[in-house]
Design an enzyme around this catalytic site. Structure first.
Site, PDB file in Angstrom:
ATOM      1  N   CYS A 239      -3.792  10.906   0.861  1.00 11.08           N
ATOM      2  CA  CYS A 239      -3.062   9.646   0.646  1.00 11.08           C
ATOM      3  C   CYS A 239      -1.652   9.908   0.130  1.00 11.08           C
ATOM      4  CB  CYS A 239      -3.811   8.785  -0.367  1.00 11.08           C
ATOM      5  SG  CYS A 239      -5.512   8.528   0.089  1.00 11.08           S
TER       6      CYS A 239
ATOM      7  N   LYS B 123       0.831  -1.205   0.000  1.00 15.87           N
ATOM      8  CA  LYS B 123       0.000   0.000   0.000  1.00 15.87           C
ATOM      9  C   LYS B 123       0.868   1.259   0.000  1.00 15.87           C
ATOM     10  CE  LYS B 123      -3.225   2.938   0.402  1.00 15.87           C
ATOM     11  NZ  LYS B 123      -4.188   3.220  -0.636  1.00 15.87           N
TER      12      LYS B 123
HETATM   13  N1  SAJ Z   1      -1.574  14.625  -9.706  1.00 13.38           N
HETATM   14  C1  SAJ Z   1      -0.671  15.340 -10.476  1.00 13.38           C
HETATM   15  N2  SAJ Z   1      -0.294  14.828 -11.685  1.00 13.38           N
HETATM   16  C2  SAJ Z   1      -0.774  13.641 -12.152  1.00 13.38           C
HETATM   17  C3  SAJ Z   1      -1.674  12.906 -11.354  1.00 13.38           C
HETATM   18  C4  SAJ Z   1      -2.056  13.425 -10.117  1.00 13.38           C
HETATM   19  O1  SAJ Z   1      -0.219  16.432 -10.100  1.00 13.38           O
HETATM   20  O2  SAJ Z   1      -0.404  13.261 -13.277  1.00 13.38           O
HETATM   21  C5  SAJ Z   1      -1.987  15.152  -8.386  1.00 13.38           C
HETATM   22  C6  SAJ Z   1      -3.499  15.380  -8.274  1.00 13.38           C
HETATM   23  O3  SAJ Z   1      -3.860  16.644  -8.777  1.00 13.38           O
HETATM   24  C7  SAJ Z   1      -3.705  15.267  -6.779  1.00 13.38           C
HETATM   25  C8  SAJ Z   1      -2.656  14.237  -6.339  1.00 13.38           C
HETATM   26  O4  SAJ Z   1      -1.731  14.173  -7.413  1.00 13.38           O
HETATM   27  O5  SAJ Z   1      -3.428  16.494  -6.115  1.00 13.38           O
HETATM   28  C9  SAJ Z   1      -3.177  12.869  -6.026  1.00 13.38           C
HETATM   29  O6  SAJ Z   1      -4.203  12.480  -6.926  1.00 13.38           O
HETATM   30  P1  SAJ Z   1      -4.329  11.000  -7.536  1.00 13.38           P
HETATM   31  O7  SAJ Z   1      -5.501  10.981  -8.432  1.00 13.38           O
HETATM   32  O8  SAJ Z   1      -3.044  10.579  -8.115  1.00 13.38           O
HETATM   33  O9  SAJ Z   1      -4.526  10.071  -6.272  1.00 13.38           O
HETATM   34  P2  SAJ Z   1      -5.507  10.033  -4.994  1.00 13.38           P
HETATM   35  O10 SAJ Z   1      -4.758  10.619  -3.838  1.00 13.38           O
HETATM   36  O11 SAJ Z   1      -6.842  10.581  -5.270  1.00 13.38           O
HETATM   37  O12 SAJ Z   1      -5.641   8.448  -4.798  1.00 13.38           O
HETATM   38  C10 SAJ Z   1      -4.451   7.686  -4.567  1.00 13.38           C
HETATM   39  C11 SAJ Z   1      -4.460   6.475  -5.528  1.00 13.38           C
HETATM   40  N3  SAJ Z   1      -3.162   5.798  -5.492  1.00 13.38           N
HETATM   41  C12 SAJ Z   1      -2.491   5.513  -6.634  1.00 13.38           C
HETATM   42  O13 SAJ Z   1      -2.886   5.828  -7.740  1.00 13.38           O
HETATM   43  C13 SAJ Z   1      -1.206   4.763  -6.469  1.00 13.38           C
HETATM   44  C14 SAJ Z   1      -5.567   5.505  -5.116  1.00 13.38           C
HETATM   45  O14 SAJ Z   1      -5.519   4.333  -5.903  1.00 13.38           O
HETATM   46  C15 SAJ Z   1      -5.421   5.153  -3.619  1.00 13.38           C
HETATM   47  O15 SAJ Z   1      -6.453   4.272  -3.205  1.00 13.38           O
HETATM   48  C16 SAJ Z   1      -5.541   6.438  -2.828  1.00 13.38           C
HETATM   49  O16 SAJ Z   1      -4.450   7.280  -3.210  1.00 13.38           O
HETATM   50  C17 SAJ Z   1      -5.461   6.090  -1.348  1.00 13.38           C
HETATM   51  O17 SAJ Z   1      -6.521   6.074  -0.700  1.00 13.38           O
HETATM   52  O18 SAJ Z   1      -4.374   5.754  -0.864  1.00 13.38           O
END
Ligand code: SAJ
Length: 423
Positions: free
Chosen positions: A259, A205
């Site tokens: 997360c 995780k």
């Molecule tokens: N972000 C970027 N660039 C990108 C992708 C995301 O700047 O190319 C930023 C987003 O704007 C945001 C942050 O990253 O601020 C996180 O967003 P996210 O969509 O990547 O992830 P979360 O936090 O919504 O969900 C994550 C996911 N983990 C992974 O993809 C490895 C999800 O599967 C997990 O279940 C979740 O964390 C969790 O609960 O841990």
């Protein structure tokens, strides 16, 4: 006392949908939360309005009695612990919620019960916070009481779908724990359920989220280099990603949410000698709000200006502002002396002086696109133009079409493209 099939401890963004999917599969579920407000909102069917299908399912399960919500625990065959694990000062994980949650259900646990920890936790937590207290009570974990760690991997904004369709890791403290607990998850999980031990599942995780964080940090570092070189980072991303083995993520104003912005620190605090890249990635992502502000100040200069921030959540199409980098940008701009107005249609009005669109843009000197909500797809640029004093757009997400913005009369700037006009 009434006995339930499943007791879910913590009715937050994971606990509630998990409880509902067990209820939908026919189990009698008790949702237990220490917050009387949360329990009341669940009972009144008020939770989950910004998650697809969640609120509808909640109403259905409350109406048909599949889910009962309470501020006290009860007897159940399976306990799922889904409480928060935030970090404390010095970026140490705060395990007190997990500890208290398990202490509160321990008196109800009997021989043959099963316990799953779902909260993101440092390696070794299932043994420390679940197995040790069970042993103290005279149970042999894995034999008398079945125990596992099973992390959720769902993406906010798509939670129900992903809870059902994602593959799931299940780390049992014994083979029997794996077998028995897998049968419960099979009631609603359609993805594969991969069996392993608890420590490995905990590490998976944390590793998944650290992996994404480091990859976003790479994109953000690339944006900084491109800005220094006076070229467009988004163009570089697009062209590099034509390579069959390259997939650069998107740069942006930083990484938020509860997360990815948090979990890598769990690894850094537990494995400080081995986590150079992970801690550097975290710092790069945390530096992005300041990087954006520097660019904005380069464009606007004088701080006697009004900036209209559109979108304040940590990512698009969610109502969650935890660790939001855009909120951080708004705070820094405010401290610098700019007048900052915020509009976010997904966040309750009243929070952060959330204004309506017109009020937010009126007499403004910059439209700062913070989050690429779908709701902004149909932004009427002519209307925006008529409201603003200076016609400047700063886009942190490569979301607003540059040509259209320029045709509408705006100066258009993009994060990761330097201070100069991008044409
Ligand atoms: N972000 C970027 N660039 C990108 C992708 C995301 O700047 O190319 C930023 C987003 O704007 C945001 C942050 O990253 O601020 C996180 O967003 P996210 O969509 O990547 O992830 P979360 O936090 O919504 O969900 C994550 C996911 N983990 C992974 O993809 C490895 C999800 O599967 C997990 O279940 C979740 O964390 C969790 O609960 O841990």
């Amino acid at each position: 006392m009434k006995k339930y099939d499943v007791c879910v401890v913590g009715l937050g963004y994971i606990g509630l949908p998990t409880a509902l999917l067990f209820a939908k599969s026919g189990k009698k579920v008790l949702g237990y939360d220490v917050s009387a407000d949360t329990v009341k909102e669940v009972r009144n069917g008020e939770k989950g309005k910004n998650e697809p299908n969640l609120n509808e399912l909640l109403k259905e399960c409350i109406q048909n009695g599949g889910l009962t919500a309470d501020t006290t625990p009860g007897y159940a065959d399976l306990y799922i612990i889904a409480v928060p694990t935030p970090f404390k000062n010095e970026r140490q994980p705060d395990m007190s919620y997990v500890q208290k949650a398990f202490e509160s259900v321990l008196p109800y646990i009997t021989e043959g019960s099963a316990v799953v920890l779902e909260s993101t936790s440092p390696v070794g937590s299932t043994v420390k916070y679940i197995c040790e207290p069970l042993k103290e009570k005279g149970f042999m974990p894995g034999r008398d009481v079945f125990v596992a760690y099973s992390p959720e991997r769902v993406l906010p904004g798509n939670i129900l779908h992903e809870l059902i369709h994602n593959n799931r890791i299940l780390g049992g403290v014994s083979e029997e724990s794996c077998r028995i607990i897998k049968d419960y998850y099979k009631l609603f999980v359609e993805g594969d359920i991969e069996l392993t031990d608890a420590n490995t599942a905990e590490m998976c995780k944390l590793t998944e989220n650290a992996y994404r964080d480091v990859n976003i940090a790479f994109a953000n570092e690339m944006a900084k280099m491109c800005q220094a070189a006076g070229i467009n980072a988004w163009e570089v991303q697009k062209l590099c990603n034509k390579h069959p083995r390259v997939n650069i993520l998107s740069p942006g104003p930083g990484v938020g949410g509860h997360c990815i912005a948090v979990d890598p620190w769990f690894l850094v605090s537990q494995f400080s000698d081995q986590t150079h890249m992970i801690s550097t990635g975290r710092m790069i992502n945390d530096s992005m709000p300041d990087f954006a502000v520097e660019q904005i100040m380069g464009i606007l200069g004088d701080t006697d200006r009004k900036i209209s921030v559109l979108g304040i959540t940590y990512k698009p199409d969610v109502d969650d502002v935890r660790e939001s980098p855009v909120l951080k940008i708004a705070e820094i701009l405010n401290q610098k002396g700019y007048r900052v107005a915020i509009h976010d249609p997904l966040v309750a009005r009243g929070r952060f002086s959330n204004a309506d669109l017109e009020e937010c843009l009126k007499d403004s000197d910059m439209l700062l696109l913070g989050v690429n909500h779908k709701a902004f797809l149909n932004l009427d640029l002519a209307f925006v133009y008529s409201l603003m004093r200076s016609k400047i757009i700063f886009d942190t997400r490569n979301f607003i079409n540059k040509e259209k913005a320029e045709q509408a009369g705006f100066e258009y700037y993009l994060l990761g493209c330097g201070y100069q006009k991008t044409n």
